[in-house]
Enzyme design. Structure first.
Site, PDB file in Angstrom:
ATOM      1  N   GLY A   1       0.852  -1.220   0.056  1.00 55.28           N
ATOM      2  CA  GLY A   1       0.051   0.061  -0.123  1.00 55.28           C
ATOM      3  C   GLY A   1       0.704   1.349   0.045  1.00 55.28           C
ATOM      4  O   GLY A   1       2.104   1.200  -0.459  1.00 55.28           O
ATOM      5  N   ALA A   2       0.214   2.463   0.378  1.00 54.63           N
ATOM      6  CA  ALA A   2       0.679   3.945   0.283  1.00 54.63           C
ATOM      7  C   ALA A   2       1.197   3.885  -1.236  1.00 54.63           C
ATOM      8  O   ALA A   2       2.535   4.077  -1.467  1.00 54.63           O
ATOM      9  CB  ALA A   2       1.866   4.250   1.042  1.00 54.63           C
TER      10      ALA A   2
ATOM     11  N   SER B   1       7.129   4.080  -0.831  1.00 53.70           N
ATOM     12  CA  SER B   1       6.316   4.291   0.141  1.00 53.70           C
ATOM     13  C   SER B   1       6.864   4.812   1.140  1.00 53.70           C
ATOM     14  O   SER B   1       6.575   5.755   1.890  1.00 53.70           O
ATOM     15  CB  SER B   1       5.534   3.190   0.574  1.00 53.70           C
ATOM     16  OG  SER B   1       4.993   2.349  -0.358  1.00 53.70           O
TER      17      SER B   1
ATOM     18  N   GLN C   1      14.750  -8.922  -3.853  1.00 53.94           N
ATOM     19  CA  GLN C   1      13.420  -9.597  -3.472  1.00 53.94           C
ATOM     20  C   GLN C   1      12.843 -10.546  -4.824  1.00 53.94           C
ATOM     21  O   GLN C   1      12.423 -11.514  -4.686  1.00 53.94           O
ATOM     22  CB  GLN C   1      12.429  -8.624  -3.187  1.00 53.94           C
ATOM     23  CG  GLN C   1      11.005  -8.954  -3.039  1.00 53.94           C
ATOM     24  CD  GLN C   1      10.070  -7.965  -2.207  1.00 53.94           C
ATOM     25  OE1 GLN C   1       9.943  -7.902  -1.321  1.00 53.94           O
ATOM     26  NE2 GLN C   1       9.560  -7.242  -3.326  1.00 53.94           N
TER      27      GLN C   1
ATOM     28  N   HIS D   1       4.015   1.479  -8.410  1.00 52.32           N
ATOM     29  CA  HIS D   1       3.031   0.385  -8.049  1.00 52.32           C
ATOM     30  C   HIS D   1       2.081   0.382  -9.236  1.00 52.32           C
ATOM     31  O   HIS D   1       1.678  -0.528  -9.747  1.00 52.32           O
ATOM     32  CB  HIS D   1       2.228   0.532  -6.771  1.00 52.32           C
ATOM     33  CG  HIS D   1       3.123   0.407  -5.569  1.00 52.32           C
ATOM     34  ND1 HIS D   1       3.049   1.703  -4.574  1.00 52.32           N
ATOM     35  CD2 HIS D   1       3.590  -0.594  -4.910  1.00 52.32           C
ATOM     36  CE1 HIS D   1       3.994   1.112  -3.597  1.00 52.32           C
ATOM     37  NE2 HIS D   1       4.109  -0.133  -3.543  1.00 52.32           N
TER      38      HIS D   1
HETATM   39  P1  AMP Z   1       6.036  -2.483  -1.904  1.00 60.35           P
HETATM   40  O1  AMP Z   1       4.600  -1.786  -1.441  1.00 60.35           O
HETATM   41  O2  AMP Z   1       6.950  -1.382  -1.435  1.00 60.35           O
HETATM   42  O3  AMP Z   1       6.001  -3.792  -1.212  1.00 60.35           O
HETATM   43  O4  AMP Z   1       6.115  -2.943  -3.083  1.00 60.35           O
HETATM   44  C1  AMP Z   1       5.107  -3.551  -3.984  1.00 60.35           C
HETATM   45  C2  AMP Z   1       5.844  -3.865  -5.535  1.00 60.35           C
HETATM   46  O5  AMP Z   1       6.142  -2.642  -5.943  1.00 60.35           O
HETATM   47  C3  AMP Z   1       7.215  -4.577  -5.426  1.00 60.35           C
HETATM   48  O6  AMP Z   1       7.114  -5.523  -6.235  1.00 60.35           O
HETATM   49  C4  AMP Z   1       8.040  -3.458  -5.419  1.00 60.35           C
HETATM   50  O7  AMP Z   1       9.284  -3.935  -6.063  1.00 60.35           O
HETATM   51  C5  AMP Z   1       7.381  -2.651  -6.519  1.00 60.35           C
HETATM   52  N1  AMP Z   1       7.796  -1.401  -6.333  1.00 60.35           N
HETATM   53  C6  AMP Z   1       7.841  -0.447  -5.435  1.00 60.35           C
HETATM   54  N2  AMP Z   1       8.436   0.884  -5.693  1.00 60.35           N
HETATM   55  C7  AMP Z   1       8.697   0.606  -7.216  1.00 60.35           C
HETATM   56  C8  AMP Z   1       9.266   1.706  -8.029  1.00 60.35           C
HETATM   57  N3  AMP Z   1       9.614   2.872  -7.836  1.00 60.35           N
HETATM   58  N4  AMP Z   1       9.429   0.947  -9.202  1.00 60.35           N
HETATM   59  C9  AMP Z   1       8.853  -0.247  -9.638  1.00 60.35           C
HETATM   60  N5  AMP Z   1       8.400  -1.048  -8.864  1.00 60.35           N
HETATM   61  C10 AMP Z   1       8.306  -0.810  -7.239  1.00 60.35           C
END
Ligand code: AMP
Length: 288
Positions: free
Chosen positions: A31-32, A188, A155, A37
């Site tokens: 989220g956020a 986020s 990851q 995303h």
């Molecule tokens: P998170 O909400 O941070 O767990 O991220 C969820 C998904 O969004 C994960 O696969 C992250 O790698 C991806 N993600 C987060 N930030 C970015 C970004 N700036 N560019 C591309 N993918 C992102």
């Protein structure tokens, strides 16, 4: 867009869709939401029939309890953003839905060296938590494709290893990192930066780009040492590491052929930022 909170209802919906031949694309998030995303949601919309996005702040992947309690949450804004996107379903389960047997007895995943290196080393238990939640969510969503961001490079490799070892028939698509106009990788956690820290934060990407340009076949130890020195002036670095892009094994002396990734993790105040850039083989060098 449908909002579902219960795993049983989600599974019922998914079964109906897959029975009629629809391919599910899945974007797991905490989220956020930001354009990084939403870009994953957009790509899923192009490649799959039904796009499911989940928002779940997974307690088992936070090695730092302070980071968990301070993790930004703003579900109403997230729903608003997803309503305008290509998402068909938003899944927002409770901890009980994801971990019906509690958080005490959790399985262990063999992640090999990936768990000892970089994020694995500095965030003990983090990738076990990532696998625990991904395994559970993937069993609920049963997607044909899962979309994840290169920003969390390690990851992606960890999840890929888990998919392989558990024999999941899911394609993991690693999508590009989306950046602010000043180069800062969207995250986020950026919401927690003060105005002053926000102005300093893009230095990480500038450092990565400058170091990537300086990396040549041969010994890159001095380039990495200089990068960590410069970073330390304003940040508290966990690491600046040059690694094989396929395995994340550290590479200091480069053959010019092995595809590389240069990764950084550093604290600005109590906010931990990560970023990376990939460095391809030098054209003309013999390929594998
Ligand atoms: P998170 O909400 O941070 O767990 O991220 C969820 C998904 O969004 C994960 O696969 C992250 O790698 C991806 N993600 C987060 N930030 C970015 C970004 N700036 N560019 C591309 N993918 C992102």
């Amino acid at each position: 867009m449908i909002i579902i909170k219960q795993a049983a209802l989600l599974q019922e919906f998914i079964q109906r869709q897959t029975a009629s031949g629809k391919q599910i694309g899945f974007i797991p998030t905490m989220g956020a939401l930001h354009p990084g995303h939403l870009n994953l949601v957009r790509i899923s919309g192009q490649k799959c029939d039904i796009t499911v996005c989940s928002i779940f702040v997974n307690p088992t992947q936070f090695n730092d309890p302070g980071d968990f309690t301070k993790y930004p949450q703003r579900i109403e804004k997230d729903i608003f953003l997803l309503e305008k996107s290509t998402a068909d379903v938003l899944f927002i389960p409770s901890v009980k839905e994801v971990y019906p047997d509690g958080l005490d007895k959790l399985e262990n995943y063999d992640l090999g060296a990936l768990e000892q290196l970089m994020e694995g080393k500095f965030r003990p238990g983090h990738f076990q938590g990532v696998c625990q939640v991904m395994n559970r969510l993937l069993r609920m969503v049963r997607p044909a494709m899962v979309f994840m961001g290169s920003k969390d490079y390690q990851q992606c490799l960890v999840v890929s290893k888990m998919l392989e070892s558990l024999d999941f028939k899911v394609i993991l698509e690693r999508c590009p990192t989306v950046r602010e106009t000043d180069g800062l990788a969207m995250s986020s956690r950026n919401l927690r930066l003060t105005a002053g820290q926000r102005a300093t934060a893009p230095f990480i990407y500038q450092l990565l780009i400058n170091a990537a340009i300086a990396i040549t076949p041969g010994n890159n130890g001095p380039v990495l040492a200089a990068a960590i020195r410069k970073l330390s002036l304003q940040f508290k670095p966990d690491y600046v590491e040059l690694a094989d892009a396929r395995t994340l094994e550290p590479v200091q002396v480069w053959d010019g052929i092995t595809p590389l990734v240069l990764l950084v993790a550093a604290y600005l105040g109590d906010v931990r930022l990560i970023d990376n850039v990939q460095i391809p083989s030098i054209p003309g060098k013999t390929e594998y």
